[in-house]
Every structure is written in C-alpha cells, then in structure tokens.
Design an enzyme around this catalytic site. Structure first.
Site, mmCIF file in Angstrom:
data_model
loop_
_atom_site.group_PDB
_atom_site.id
_atom_site.type_symbol
_atom_site.label_atom_id
_atom_site.label_comp_id
_atom_site.label_asym_id
_atom_site.label_seq_id
_atom_site.Cartn_x
_atom_site.Cartn_y
_atom_site.Cartn_z
ATOM 1 C CG HIS A 264 -2.035 0.950 1.177
ATOM 2 N ND1 HIS A 264 -1.904 2.277 1.467
ATOM 3 C CD2 HIS A 264 -3.320 0.757 0.811
ATOM 4 C CE1 HIS A 264 -3.080 2.865 1.306
ATOM 5 N NE2 HIS A 264 -3.956 1.968 0.903
ATOM 6 C CG ASP A 319 -8.345 -4.151 -2.697
ATOM 7 O OD1 ASP A 319 -7.680 -3.142 -2.444
ATOM 8 O OD2 ASP A 319 -9.466 -4.134 -3.245
HETATM 9 C C1 SDX Z 1 -6.257 0.251 -2.654
HETATM 10 O O1 SDX Z 1 -4.389 4.688 -1.745
HETATM 11 C C2 SDX Z 1 -5.332 4.078 -1.147
HETATM 12 O O2 SDX Z 1 -5.739 4.441 -0.066
HETATM 13 C C3 SDX Z 1 -5.918 2.930 -1.888
HETATM 14 C C4 SDX Z 1 -6.952 2.114 -1.137
HETATM 15 C C5 SDX Z 1 -8.203 2.920 -0.872
HETATM 16 O O3 SDX Z 1 -8.930 2.612 0.078
HETATM 17 O O4 SDX Z 1 -8.503 3.808 -1.687
HETATM 18 O O5 SDX Z 1 -6.427 1.676 0.092
HETATM 19 C C6 SDX Z 1 -7.389 0.896 -1.944
HETATM 20 O O6 SDX Z 1 -5.958 0.647 -3.744
HETATM 21 C C7 SDX Z 1 -5.452 -0.824 -1.965
HETATM 22 C C8 SDX Z 1 -4.255 -1.314 -2.846
HETATM 23 C C9 SDX Z 1 -4.824 -2.307 -3.859
HETATM 24 N N1 SDX Z 1 -3.756 -2.688 -4.837
HETATM 25 C C10 SDX Z 1 -3.108 -3.860 -4.701
HETATM 26 O O7 SDX Z 1 -3.242 -4.618 -3.756
HETATM 27 C C11 SDX Z 1 -2.143 -4.162 -5.849
HETATM 28 C C12 SDX Z 1 -0.853 -4.763 -5.254
HETATM 29 N N2 SDX Z 1 -0.134 -3.668 -4.541
HETATM 30 C C13 SDX Z 1 0.771 -2.902 -5.278
HETATM 31 O O8 SDX Z 1 0.797 -2.935 -6.642
HETATM 32 C C14 SDX Z 1 1.344 -1.689 -4.588
HETATM 33 O O9 SDX Z 1 1.579 -2.017 -3.289
HETATM 34 C C15 SDX Z 1 0.501 -0.444 -4.627
HETATM 35 C C16 SDX Z 1 0.228 -0.047 -6.035
HETATM 36 C C17 SDX Z 1 -0.774 -0.626 -3.914
HETATM 37 C C18 SDX Z 1 1.303 0.657 -3.923
HETATM 38 O O10 SDX Z 1 2.304 0.915 -4.741
HETATM 39 P P1 SDX Z 1 3.549 1.859 -4.402
HETATM 40 O O11 SDX Z 1 3.359 2.634 -3.165
HETATM 41 O O12 SDX Z 1 3.829 2.614 -5.644
HETATM 42 O O13 SDX Z 1 4.669 0.845 -4.043
HETATM 43 P P2 SDX Z 1 5.487 0.035 -5.086
HETATM 44 O O14 SDX Z 1 4.591 -0.562 -6.119
HETATM 45 O O15 SDX Z 1 6.610 0.918 -5.585
HETATM 46 O O16 SDX Z 1 6.083 -1.129 -4.230
HETATM 47 C C19 SDX Z 1 7.038 -0.799 -3.213
HETATM 48 C C20 SDX Z 1 7.768 -2.066 -2.985
HETATM 49 C C21 SDX Z 1 8.291 -2.591 -4.294
HETATM 50 O O17 SDX Z 1 9.563 -3.040 -4.031
HETATM 51 P P3 SDX Z 1 10.735 -2.682 -5.049
HETATM 52 O O18 SDX Z 1 10.706 -3.863 -6.007
HETATM 53 O O19 SDX Z 1 10.309 -1.393 -5.803
HETATM 54 O O20 SDX Z 1 11.940 -2.542 -4.227
HETATM 55 O O21 SDX Z 1 6.891 -3.052 -2.468
HETATM 56 C C22 SDX Z 1 6.899 -4.184 -3.331
HETATM 57 C C23 SDX Z 1 7.408 -3.718 -4.679
HETATM 58 O O22 SDX Z 1 8.105 -4.784 -5.318
HETATM 59 N N3 SDX Z 1 5.523 -4.642 -3.456
HETATM 60 C C24 SDX Z 1 5.139 -5.909 -3.462
HETATM 61 C C25 SDX Z 1 3.740 -5.867 -3.602
HETATM 62 N N4 SDX Z 1 3.338 -4.584 -3.678
HETATM 63 C C26 SDX Z 1 4.452 -3.832 -3.600
HETATM 64 N N5 SDX Z 1 5.824 -7.071 -3.344
HETATM 65 C C27 SDX Z 1 5.082 -8.213 -3.353
HETATM 66 N N6 SDX Z 1 3.732 -8.251 -3.497
HETATM 67 C C28 SDX Z 1 3.040 -7.092 -3.623
HETATM 68 N N7 SDX Z 1 1.704 -7.133 -3.781
#
Ligand code: SDX
Length: 382
Positions: A264, A319
């Site tokens: 997140h 989620d």
């Molecule tokens: C919602 O913003 C909100 O408040 C949203 C929400 C709401 O109520 O409105 O809470 C609802 O959108 C919840 C999130 C739903 N999305 C997902 O679950 C999709 C999976 N999660 C990600 O794609 C990611 O965590 C985000 C998009 C949610 C957040 O992305 P960020 O802050 O841009 O973080 P990032 O993608 O750059 O990840 C940071 C690190 C990375 O490591 P690095 O490789 O860059 O070193 O965390 C890792 C990622 O690899 N990572 C994960 C991961 N999600 C992030 N590793 C394993 N599994 C995952 N799911």
C-alpha cells in the site's frame, strides 16, 4: 532541483481535510475522529455517509429523514436500465457499465439547472448518485443473468437493498450486516487515486456527475480498486491447482509474481480494514466454506513470516480479504470493484464538496526535459 519531483505525488500534501486520516505506521484509520473499528461495529453505511457529508453522526430522527430521502431516490430512468441491458448483452465490464450509468444519471437530474456553486444542491445531487448506483449496478448484473431487474425495496437499508436487487431474495441478517460493514470500510480513505481524481475534476467546478464518473474510471485500475477481484482469482487459481497453498505461493513469489492485496502507498503495516474483514470472513467461514479463509491466511502467513514482506512495509491491504468476503456472499468476482465504487462514491462526493468550499484549481507543474529549440523543416523537405 532533481529531488523536488515527487513521482506519483508520493508524500505530497495538496489539501487539508477533516474527513479521514490514515496512520500508515500504526495501521489506524479514522473518519472525522471516529476509529473505523467503532463505525464498522456500531454504525450503518447511511450513518457514515451522513457523518462524512454533514460533519457529525446523525440523531435517530436525522438518520431516518436522511435514509428515507435516499431510499425514495433509488429508481433509475428506463433509459439507464435499457443501456445497462445493452451493455450486459455486449458483455461490457461492470466498471465501464457503472461509469456509463453515472454519466447518464445527470440527464435525469431534477436540479440540472442549479448553479454548480450551490453546494447544498450539489450535495442533493450526490445523494441521488449514491442512491442510484446500487440500482443500476444490480440491474446490469440481472441482465447479465438473463433476468429482469428487481425494483428497489424502500424499506431496506442501502446494503440489504443491493443484495436484494442482486438476488431477488431478502438477504439474511449476517449477509446484510457483513455487506453494510464492507461499505463502511470502503467509504473514505484520504486522497487515494480515485478520490484525488474526483477532486481534480471538482476543482475545475465541473458538475458532481463528472467528478464521480472520473472516480469510477480511476478506481477501475488493478493497482487501485481492481485488486480485490485479482485476489479472488488467485485464490481460485490456487484451489483449482490442487497444490498446497504454501507450495503454490512459494512457487509464485519465487517466480517474481506480485500477490495482489499486499502492499500500500500509505500503510506500512496491516490495513485495519483488512483486520476487520478477516474477522468477518472467519465468522462467515464458521457457517459456510472455510476453504477461502484458510487459503487466504496461509498466504498471508507465508508472505509475512517466510518472505518477510511486512518487515519491508508490505502488508495485507483491504483488498486482500474483501474478495473472499464478497465471494462468501455469492457476489460475482467482477462486481467487487463496482461495489468498492458504490461505497467510495460517498467519499468522493464528500471530498469534492469539502475542497470546493475553499476551491483552488488543481494544476501542478511538470519539468520539461525535451529539446529547447528545434529548427522547423517543411514537410516537403523532410
Ligand atoms: C487500494 O491509496 C489508497 O488508499 C488505496 C486504497 C483505498 O482505500 O482507496 O487503500 C485501496 O488501492 C489498496 C491497494 C490495492 N492494490 C493492490 O493490492 C495491488 C498490489 N499492490 C501494489 O501494486 C502496490 O503495493 C501499490 C500499487 C498498492 C502501492 O504501490 P507503491 O506505493 O507505488 O509501491 P510500489 O509498487 O513501488 O512497491 C514498493 C515495494 C516494491 O519493491 P521494489 O521492487 O520497488 O523494491 O513493495 C513491493 C514492490 O516490489 N511490493 C510488493 C507488492 N506490492 C508492492 N511485493 C510483493 N507483493 C506485492 N503485492
């Protein structure tokens, strides 16, 4: 200068708001000062809408008047129903159908000519949108099933009425209460991507229908609202694989697969909404199929303990459990994100109204990195 560019506006403050606050380190969420756990346990979605829109929890009389007013505005125009039928026949995605429905509501708005600066009128329009979304969405799903839409029941609350219009049967108390709780949990969440989208649109003084349509569009992306459907599809994939969930998730993560529902932008620890939905799923599992609860918690434990994701600040978000809860309620996968939109429309409307009280057009800058002065060559010489 290079470090003043914040990709994705990460950590950038762009507004002040009384609506909701997230503590990403403590895993805490409050709506106007009330902990989400208290609201989920003790309030209804209509009470939370009233709190977000009017600034305080309603008295019994205020709630009755508010809920009755919304219940009388649930009907949607026949043109909207006919469009839902055509989109269902065309096998359109539910979020696209919802976006179309919301944009059509404005054609039948009784106060269409009211000045957009009249925030009271905008709130009344927002109430109509929130009342009509469940009706249009349920009708779309009924058409997909080859059934006729079920007329809304004004005697049921918003949550129970949606389940009724979806299935044609009055939901039992557990299902109605669970769904109402899920709507409360999704109602608002600071300046997430879809809320900020609605605010940008509202900041141009565009109408509230456009702002909510934009919110639906932003929420349809898998990085934001679409994750709960992805989570359920992963759980089904694991179940269908016949593999032990541990073996499956080990192979998937070793192959570099990102598990939806984890991670997140703000929370570095488990999303408090995930905790509430997890306990709800455990209750539902006790009366039904506990397979999904077991698979979900097995994945969470593996990613948390074996992969150490939580130490990296990557933990289950809302989620991760909402998909399994909706599955237990018999709601089709691709309706999960539209349900998220059904609830969050209340938050989008609240933030647009709050921002418009002291409006300033939202218009950030970008750093130009293209060439400074190219010599124009006429087409015939290129
Ligand atoms: C919602 O913003 C909100 O408040 C949203 C929400 C709401 O109520 O409105 O809470 C609802 O959108 C919840 C999130 C739903 N999305 C997902 O679950 C999709 C999976 N999660 C990600 O794609 C990611 O965590 C985000 C998009 C949610 C957040 O992305 P960020 O802050 O841009 O973080 P990032 O993608 O750059 O990840 C940071 C690190 C990375 O490591 P690095 O490789 O860059 O070193 O965390 C890792 C990622 O690899 N990572 C994960 C991961 N999600 C992030 N590793 C394993 N599994 C995952 N799911």
């Amino acid at each position: 200068m290079a470090n003043d560019l914040k990709k994705g506006l990460e950590g950038v403050l762009v507004a002040e708001s009384d609506l909701s606050s997230i503590d990403g380190d403590e895993g805490r969420l409050i709506y106007r000062g009330y902990p989400i756990e208290e609201l989920a346990r003790g309030a209804s979605y209509e009470e939370v809408l009233y709190l977000l829109w009017h600034g305080q929890l309603p008295t019994e009389d205020e709630l009755t008047e508010f809920a009755d007013a919304m219940a009388t505005e649930r009907e949607v125009d026949d043109d909207v129903l006919a469009t839902m039928e055509r989109l269902a026949d065309a096998d359109e995605r539910p979020m696209a159908a919802l976006r179309t429905a919301v944009s059509m509501f404005s054609a039948y708005e009784p106060e269409a000519d009211v000045d957009p600066d009249d925030l009271e009128a905008t709130l009344r329009k927002g109430r109509r949108i929130t009342a009509k979304i469940p009706t249009a969405l349920a009708a779309f799903e009924r058409y997909r099933l080859g059934e006729e839409p079920v007329d809304p029941d004004p005697d049921l609350g918003l949550a129970a009425n949606f389940l009724y219009m979806l299935t044609g049967e009055q939901p039992d108390d557990v299902a109605a209460e669970t769904f109402d709780q899920a709507l409360i949990l999704h109602a608002d969440h600071g300046l997430n991507a879809s809320t900020f989208t609605s605010m940008v649109i509202g900041s141009t003084m565009a109408d509230i229908y456009s702002a909510v349509t934009g919110g639906v569009a932003a929420l349809s992306g898998p990085l934001h609202g679409g994750a709960n459907q992805d989570v359920m599809e992963v759980l089904i994939e694991i179940d269908d694989s016949g593999k032990d969930p541990l073996e499956w998730v080990e192979e998937a993560t070793d192959a570099g697969r990102r598990i939806p529902g984890f991670g997140h932008r703000v929370y570095n620890v488990k999303d408090p909404r995930a905790k509430i939905l997890q306990s709800r799923l455990e209750e539902l599992a006790a009366n039904g199929d506990d397979k999904w609860y077991d698979i979900t918690t097995t994945i969470e434990d593996y990613l948390t303990e074996e992969k150490g994701l939580v130490e990296k600040g990557i933990a289950p978000n809302v989620d991760f459990y909402s998909g399994s809860v909706y599955y237990q309620l018999g709601i089709p996968f691709d309706m999960y994100t539209p349900i998220f939109a059904m609830s969050r429309a209340g938050g989008w409307i609240a933030h647009v109204l709050e921002y418009q009280e002291d409006n300033r057009l939202i218009r950030p800058r970008g750093r130009y990195t293209g060439p400074e002065s190219e010599e124009f060559v006429p087409l015939e010489d290129r």
